[in-house]
Design an enzyme around this catalytic site. Structure first.
Site, PDB file in Angstrom:
ATOM      1  N   LYS A  11       0.799  -1.230  -0.040  1.00 16.20           N
ATOM      2  CA  LYS A  11       0.002   0.071  -0.230  1.00 16.20           C
ATOM      3  C   LYS A  11       0.832   1.114  -0.021  1.00 16.20           C
ATOM      4  CE  LYS A  11      -4.008  -2.060   2.238  1.00 16.20           C
ATOM      5  NZ  LYS A  11      -4.925  -2.117   3.473  1.00 16.20           N
ATOM      6  N   ASN A 114      -2.120  -0.007   6.729  1.00 18.58           N
ATOM      7  CA  ASN A 114      -1.419  -1.029   7.115  1.00 18.58           C
ATOM      8  C   ASN A 114      -0.486  -1.628   6.243  1.00 18.58           C
ATOM      9  OD1 ASN A 114      -3.422  -2.063   5.665  1.00 18.58           O
ATOM     10  ND2 ASN A 114      -4.690  -3.134   7.360  1.00 18.58           N
ATOM     11  N   HIS A 117      -2.260  -5.431   1.502  1.00 17.04           N
ATOM     12  CA  HIS A 117      -3.219  -6.162   1.188  1.00 17.04           C
ATOM     13  C   HIS A 117      -2.866  -7.513   0.700  1.00 17.04           C
ATOM     14  CE1 HIS A 117      -7.387  -7.399  -0.303  1.00 17.04           C
ATOM     15  NE2 HIS A 117      -6.433  -7.746  -1.362  1.00 17.04           N
ATOM     16  N   GLU A 128      -9.648 -10.916  -7.532  1.00 13.85           N
ATOM     17  CA  GLU A 128      -8.709  -9.740  -7.311  1.00 13.85           C
ATOM     18  C   GLU A 128      -7.602  -9.777  -8.417  1.00 13.85           C
ATOM     19  OE1 GLU A 128      -9.411  -9.148  -2.490  1.00 13.85           O
ATOM     20  OE2 GLU A 128      -7.693  -9.853  -3.178  1.00 13.85           O
TER      21      GLU A 128
HETATM   22  N1  UDP Z   1      -9.837  -1.003   7.309  1.00 13.29           N
HETATM   23  C1  UDP Z   1      -9.909   0.477   8.203  1.00 13.29           C
HETATM   24  N2  UDP Z   1     -10.469   0.565   9.151  1.00 13.29           N
HETATM   25  C2  UDP Z   1     -11.308  -0.378   9.632  1.00 13.29           C
HETATM   26  C3  UDP Z   1     -11.236  -1.991   8.967  1.00 13.29           C
HETATM   27  C4  UDP Z   1     -10.335  -1.967   8.004  1.00 13.29           C
HETATM   28  O1  UDP Z   1      -9.257   1.090   7.713  1.00 13.29           O
HETATM   29  O2  UDP Z   1     -11.551  -0.509  10.818  1.00 13.29           O
HETATM   30  C5  UDP Z   1      -9.233  -0.987   5.987  1.00 13.29           C
HETATM   31  C6  UDP Z   1      -7.785  -1.632   6.275  1.00 13.29           C
HETATM   32  O3  UDP Z   1      -6.720  -0.982   5.368  1.00 13.29           O
HETATM   33  C7  UDP Z   1      -7.971  -2.827   5.823  1.00 13.29           C
HETATM   34  C8  UDP Z   1      -8.892  -2.782   5.097  1.00 13.29           C
HETATM   35  O4  UDP Z   1      -9.741  -1.551   5.232  1.00 13.29           O
HETATM   36  O5  UDP Z   1      -6.930  -3.487   5.271  1.00 13.29           O
HETATM   37  C9  UDP Z   1      -9.800  -4.044   4.635  1.00 13.29           C
HETATM   38  O6  UDP Z   1     -10.282  -4.484   5.526  1.00 13.29           O
HETATM   39  P1  UDP Z   1     -10.106  -5.995   5.841  1.00 13.29           P
HETATM   40  O7  UDP Z   1     -11.244  -6.203   7.156  1.00 13.29           O
HETATM   41  O8  UDP Z   1     -10.730  -6.997   4.573  1.00 13.29           O
HETATM   42  O9  UDP Z   1      -8.871  -6.401   6.511  1.00 13.29           O
HETATM   43  P2  UDP Z   1      -7.700  -7.069   5.510  1.00 13.29           P
HETATM   44  O10 UDP Z   1      -8.112  -8.262   4.943  1.00 13.29           O
HETATM   45  O11 UDP Z   1      -7.002  -6.034   4.614  1.00 13.29           O
HETATM   46  O12 UDP Z   1      -6.767  -7.655   6.903  1.00 13.29           O
END
Ligand code: UDP
Length: 141
Positions: A11, A114, A117, A128
């Site tokens: 990211k 974070n 992805h 994807e």
């Molecule tokens: N995210 C966020 N706030 C939250 C939860 C998720 O900004 O409270 C963002 C974060 O960047 C995350 C992305 O949304 O990586 C997708 O969320 P997911 O739950 O799918 O997490 P991941 O699969 O990336 O661990």
């Protein structure tokens, strides 16, 4: 165990920190091969489409704003159990909860920014990967 492919995105925060190589090293050390890669600065429409599943979530707009704030590095990783293995390397979504030694524990600053992805299941991985790469751009190795 099956040979799988998964979509990974480094990211904008991690690209800005200049740790693409360090993250690639972790993929390679875990036995994952990079079989497709490109750098891109996503448009708003591309980021919204990619995260369409989160459209109704309160963090959606901030997530899209963040994902288009700078270039990202997009890759397809291939290997045994690649989807779960990549998720393990990434660590928990919230870096504060990510296990020591994971990518998010080491390089991420917050739940929004974070670092990486990774697809979470075979079905999402297929969708994807196709979102960013034509099949001729993915190289069997
Ligand atoms: N995210 C966020 N706030 C939250 C939860 C998720 O900004 O409270 C963002 C974060 O960047 C995350 C992305 O949304 O990586 C997708 O969320 P997911 O739950 O799918 O997490 P991941 O699969 O990336 O661990």
């Amino acid at each position: 165990m099956a040979i799988e492919r998964t979509l990974s995105i480094i990211k904008p925060d991690a690209v800005a920190k200049n740790v693409i190589g360090q993250i690639y090293s972790r993929f390679e050390a875990a036995g994952l091969k990079v079989v497709a890669a490109r750098m891109a600065h996503l448009s708003r429409a591309e980021a919204e489409g990619f995260y369409a599943v989160h459209k109704a979530r309160p963090f959606f707009k901030d997530l899209v704003d963040f994902m288009i704030s700078g270039p990202v590095m997009i890759q397809v990783l291939e290997g045994e159990n690649a989807i779960a293995k990549n998720r393990e390397l990434m660590g928990a979504t919230n870096p504060k909860e990510a296990a020591a030694g994971t990518i998010r524990a080491d390089f991420a600053d917050s739940i929004d920014a974070n670092a990486v992805h990774g697809s979470d299941a075979p079905e999402t991985a297929a969708v994807e990967i196709a979102y960013f790469f034509r099949s001729s751009q993915v190289f069997a190795r």
